[in-house]
Design a protein around this motif. Structure first.
Motif, PDB file in Angstrom:
ATOM      1  N   SER A 126      18.934 -21.085   2.253  1.00  0.00           N
ATOM      2  CA  SER A 126      17.684 -21.223   1.504  1.00  0.00           C
ATOM      3  C   SER A 126      16.600 -20.335   2.100  1.00  0.00           C
ATOM      4  O   SER A 126      16.573 -20.093   3.317  1.00  0.00           O
ATOM      5  N   TYR A 151      15.310 -31.088   6.526  1.00  0.00           N
ATOM      6  CA  TYR A 151      16.181 -30.389   5.569  1.00  0.00           C
ATOM      7  C   TYR A 151      16.253 -28.902   5.911  1.00  0.00           C
ATOM      8  O   TYR A 151      17.334 -28.315   6.033  1.00  0.00           O
ATOM      9  N   LEU A 202       8.741 -27.983  -9.303  1.00  0.00           N
ATOM     10  CA  LEU A 202       7.805 -27.614 -10.364  1.00  0.00           C
ATOM     11  C   LEU A 202       8.415 -27.668 -11.768  1.00  0.00           C
ATOM     12  O   LEU A 202       7.861 -28.310 -12.674  1.00  0.00           O
ATOM     13  N   THR A 218       0.155 -31.870 -11.928  1.00  0.00           N
ATOM     14  CA  THR A 218      -0.912 -31.435 -11.030  1.00  0.00           C
ATOM     15  C   THR A 218      -0.497 -30.130 -10.382  1.00  0.00           C
ATOM     16  O   THR A 218       0.596 -30.024  -9.829  1.00  0.00           O
ATOM     17  N   PHE A 220      -0.664 -27.985  -7.407  1.00  0.00           N
ATOM     18  CA  PHE A 220      -1.005 -28.295  -6.011  1.00  0.00           C
ATOM     19  C   PHE A 220      -1.715 -27.117  -5.341  1.00  0.00           C
ATOM     20  O   PHE A 220      -1.084 -26.288  -4.699  1.00  0.00           O
ATOM     21  N   ARG A 233       6.059 -18.119  -5.908  1.00  0.00           N
ATOM     22  CA  ARG A 233       7.483 -18.297  -5.591  1.00  0.00           C
ATOM     23  C   ARG A 233       8.298 -17.294  -6.402  1.00  0.00           C
ATOM     24  O   ARG A 233       7.813 -16.728  -7.386  1.00  0.00           O
ATOM     25  N   ARG A 296      -0.464 -29.270  -1.553  1.00  0.00           N
ATOM     26  CA  ARG A 296       0.591 -30.176  -1.091  1.00  0.00           C
ATOM     27  C   ARG A 296       0.891 -29.807   0.367  1.00  0.00           C
ATOM     28  O   ARG A 296       1.191 -28.646   0.647  1.00  0.00           O
ATOM     29  N   ASP A 299       3.311 -26.769   1.998  1.00  0.00           N
ATOM     30  CA  ASP A 299       3.654 -25.698   1.057  1.00  0.00           C
ATOM     31  C   ASP A 299       3.416 -24.311   1.656  1.00  0.00           C
ATOM     32  O   ASP A 299       2.396 -24.077   2.324  1.00  0.00           O
TER      33      ASP A 299
HETATM   34  C1  WQD Z   1       7.107 -24.703  -6.356  1.00  0.00           C
HETATM   35  C2  WQD Z   1       5.610 -24.521  -6.459  1.00  0.00           C
HETATM   36  C3  WQD Z   1       4.302 -26.266  -5.459  1.00  0.00           C
HETATM   37  C4  WQD Z   1       5.339 -29.443  -8.240  1.00  0.00           C
HETATM   38  C5  WQD Z   1      11.465 -26.471  -2.546  1.00  0.00           C
HETATM   39  C6  WQD Z   1      12.030 -26.701  -1.173  1.00  0.00           C
HETATM   40  C7  WQD Z   1      12.785 -25.501  -0.683  1.00  0.00           C
HETATM   41  C8  WQD Z   1      13.838 -25.056  -1.714  1.00  0.00           C
HETATM   42  C9  WQD Z   1      13.275 -24.970  -3.098  1.00  0.00           C
HETATM   43  C10 WQD Z   1      16.019 -25.865  -1.103  1.00  0.00           C
HETATM   44  C11 WQD Z   1       4.877 -24.884  -5.178  1.00  0.00           C
HETATM   45  C12 WQD Z   1       4.065 -26.191  -6.941  1.00  0.00           C
HETATM   46  C13 WQD Z   1       5.266 -28.222  -7.599  1.00  0.00           C
HETATM   47  C14 WQD Z   1       4.189 -29.930  -8.914  1.00  0.00           C
HETATM   48  C15 WQD Z   1       2.996 -27.942  -8.281  1.00  0.00           C
HETATM   49  N1  WQD Z   1      14.941 -25.943  -1.786  1.00  0.00           N
HETATM   50  N2  WQD Z   1       4.117 -27.497  -7.616  1.00  0.00           N
HETATM   51  N3  WQD Z   1       3.070 -29.154  -8.904  1.00  0.00           N
HETATM   52  O1  WQD Z   1       8.202 -25.967  -2.681  1.00  0.00           O
HETATM   53  O2  WQD Z   1       9.065 -23.677  -3.302  1.00  0.00           O
HETATM   54  O3  WQD Z   1      10.625 -25.346  -2.495  1.00  0.00           O
HETATM   55  O4  WQD Z   1      12.556 -26.161  -3.417  1.00  0.00           O
HETATM   56  O5  WQD Z   1      16.321 -25.166  -0.198  1.00  0.00           O
HETATM   57  O6  WQD Z   1      13.368 -25.828   0.535  1.00  0.00           O
HETATM   58  O7  WQD Z   1      10.957 -26.974  -0.282  1.00  0.00           O
HETATM   59  O8  WQD Z   1       9.619 -25.621  -4.770  1.00  0.00           O
HETATM   60  O9  WQD Z   1       9.540 -26.486  -7.050  1.00  0.00           O
HETATM   61  O10 WQD Z   1       8.727 -27.971  -5.154  1.00  0.00           O
HETATM   62  O11 WQD Z   1       7.367 -26.002  -5.824  1.00  0.00           O
HETATM   63  O12 WQD Z   1       1.969 -27.288  -8.287  1.00  0.00           O
HETATM   64  O13 WQD Z   1       4.179 -31.033  -9.470  1.00  0.00           O
HETATM   65  O14 WQD Z   1       5.100 -25.405  -7.455  1.00  0.00           O
HETATM   66  O15 WQD Z   1       3.117 -26.532  -4.781  1.00  0.00           O
HETATM   67  O16 WQD Z   1       3.840 -23.989  -5.029  1.00  0.00           O
HETATM   68  P1  WQD Z   1       9.264 -25.146  -3.267  1.00  0.00           P
HETATM   69  P2  WQD Z   1       8.857 -26.616  -5.742  1.00  0.00           P
END
Ligand code: WQD
Ligand code: NAD
Length: 343
Positions: A126, A151, A202, A218, A220, A233, A296, A299
């Motif tokens: 990852s 993790y 997300l 929301t 974040f 991302r 969050r 992040d």
């Molecule tokens: C993406 C963006 C949030 C939800 C996670 C794991 C990582 C990997 C992939 C496995 C961020 C924003 C999210 C919401 C939001 N998994 N967001 N509102 O954080 O890149 O990674 O999954 O290996 O280890 O940590 O993915 O989809 O959670 O978030 O604004 O309700 O969307 O802040 O910027 P993330 P995500």
């Protein structure tokens, strides 16, 4: 036809990879304990492929049970190891559950592979191993950082285990794929990501909000040092990601395959949370409620991949856009709702 064992093959990325393997002429053998998936995934797979997929309900931490699979299925030529737990927040609350499943599970698998002289492994890593990168985009040379969750640490430790085994003179040949953010679903909408509880990722949150299951999304944080203030991302379509596994297996089949290699798998493009929301609305015509909220904790402000190495060495190429991904996520969400209302 070459048999490839796919641990976690009933899961989100695993099931899409089973399809791509079968379509490339391999025979996938699924091993899954269904701890984070459902047996009905197998039905979706057989509908897509027009044939049953071989599946063993086995826990990867159980060496004896794994050995039985290797004994029963002779001539397994390679393994793709998806089986792991992946919920970042849960890993903070229950670290031992994660170290046991994700680390002990890999060790058990490696022991059984060695005992059966199976030497080809593709491992699910990852982009979390890069932590908060200093420079973007991240290449495979970007230093890894202290993980910010148990993790993430399991993925770092697993990579170290694989590097140590490679250095020991073992015949094992491993490719670790560092995935960025997989989203989307198969075009048939017969397989996709099964959400458990309130999604923390997300895209499932967006599709559930658009479907009326959640009231509002929301965002974040909108005060990051990014063009629109929201996090960035690299969202990669799960079907493109699945194809990278077939390419990795093919690379391991070559006589000159090296003991251990790492590849970034993403699109090479960063998208902000607000861009994803707008792309979803454009791709699907669906509007939904969203509001901005605080950051969050934990992040990463921005991360996206340099995929030059995967492009050049694996022949990896994405063919599906962000809008394709989001459109397919929406089709899958609608399919899930139909299934539920039929129950
Ligand atoms: C993406 C963006 C949030 C939800 C996670 C794991 C990582 C990997 C992939 C496995 C961020 C924003 C999210 C919401 C939001 N998994 N967001 N509102 O954080 O890149 O990674 O999954 O290996 O280890 O940590 O993915 O989809 O959670 O978030 O604004 O309700 O969307 O802040 O910027 P993330 P995500
Ligand atoms: P998933 O939970 O949908 O799939 C994992 C599958 O493995 C599930 O079917 C689960 O039942 C099975 N499993 C878990 N532990 C097992 C065990 N001990 N024995 C047998 N089966 C077991 O997750 P996914 O999103 O498909 O992720 C697959 C892999 O990719 C994981 O290793 C994950 O850490 C990694 N990864 C995922 C993402 C992502 O955002 N989805 C990003 C980077 C890396």
């Amino acid at each position: 036809m070459s048999k490839i064992l796919v641990t976690g093959g009933a899961g989100y990325i695993g099931s899409h990879t089973v399809v791509e393997l079968a379509e490339a002429g391999y025979t996938p053998i699924v091993v899954d304990n269904f701890s984070n998936s459902e047996e009905r995934v197998l039905l979706g797979l057989s509908q897509i492929l027009g044939k049953e997929v071989i599946c063993y309900k086995v826990d990867c931490t159980n060496t004896a049970a794994l050995q039985e699979v290797f004994s029963k299925e002779e001539n397994i030529e390679g393994v793709i190891h998806f089986a792991a737990f992946k919920a970042v927040g849960e890993s903070v609350a229950e670290p031992l559950k994660y170290y046991h499943n994700n680390v002990a599970g890999l060790v058990a698998l490696l022991q059984v592979m060695e005992a059966n002289q199976v030497a080809r492994l593709v491992f699910s890593s990852s982009c979390t191993v890069y932590g908060v990168p200093e420079k973007l985009p991240v290449t495979e040379e970007t230093p890894t950082q202290k993980a910010n969750s148990p993790y993430g640490n399991t993925k770092k430790i697993d990579e170290e285990i694989l590097r140590d085994v490679a250095a020991s003179g073992s015949s094992l040949r491993t490719i670790a794929l560092r995935y960025f953010n997989p989203i989307g679903a198969h075009e048939s909408a017969l397989i996709g990501e099964l959400p458990l509880g309130v999604p923390s990722n997300l895209v499932p949150f967006i599709t559930q909000t658009a479907a009326g299951i959640r009231e509002s999304l929301t965002v974040f944080g909108t005060d990051y040092d990014t063009p629109d203030g929201s996090c960035i991302r690299d969202y990669v379509h799960v079907v493109d990601l699945a194809k990278a596994h077939v390419a990795a297996i093919r690379r391991l089949e070559k006589a000159e395959a090296v003991p251990y290699e790492v590849f970034n798998i993403g699109t090479g493009q960063g998208s902000s949370v607000l861009e994803v929301i707008h792309a979803f609305e454009q791709a699907t015509g669906q509007k939904f409620n969203f509001k901005t909220g605080p950051r969050r904790p934990g992040d990463v402000p921005a991360i996206y991949a340099d995929v030059t190495k995967a492009t050049q060495e694996l022949g990896f190429k994405t063919s599906l856009s962000l809008k394709d991904s989001l459109g397919s996520s929406w089709a899958w969400q609608q399919k899930l709702m139909t299934d539920t209302s039929n129950k």
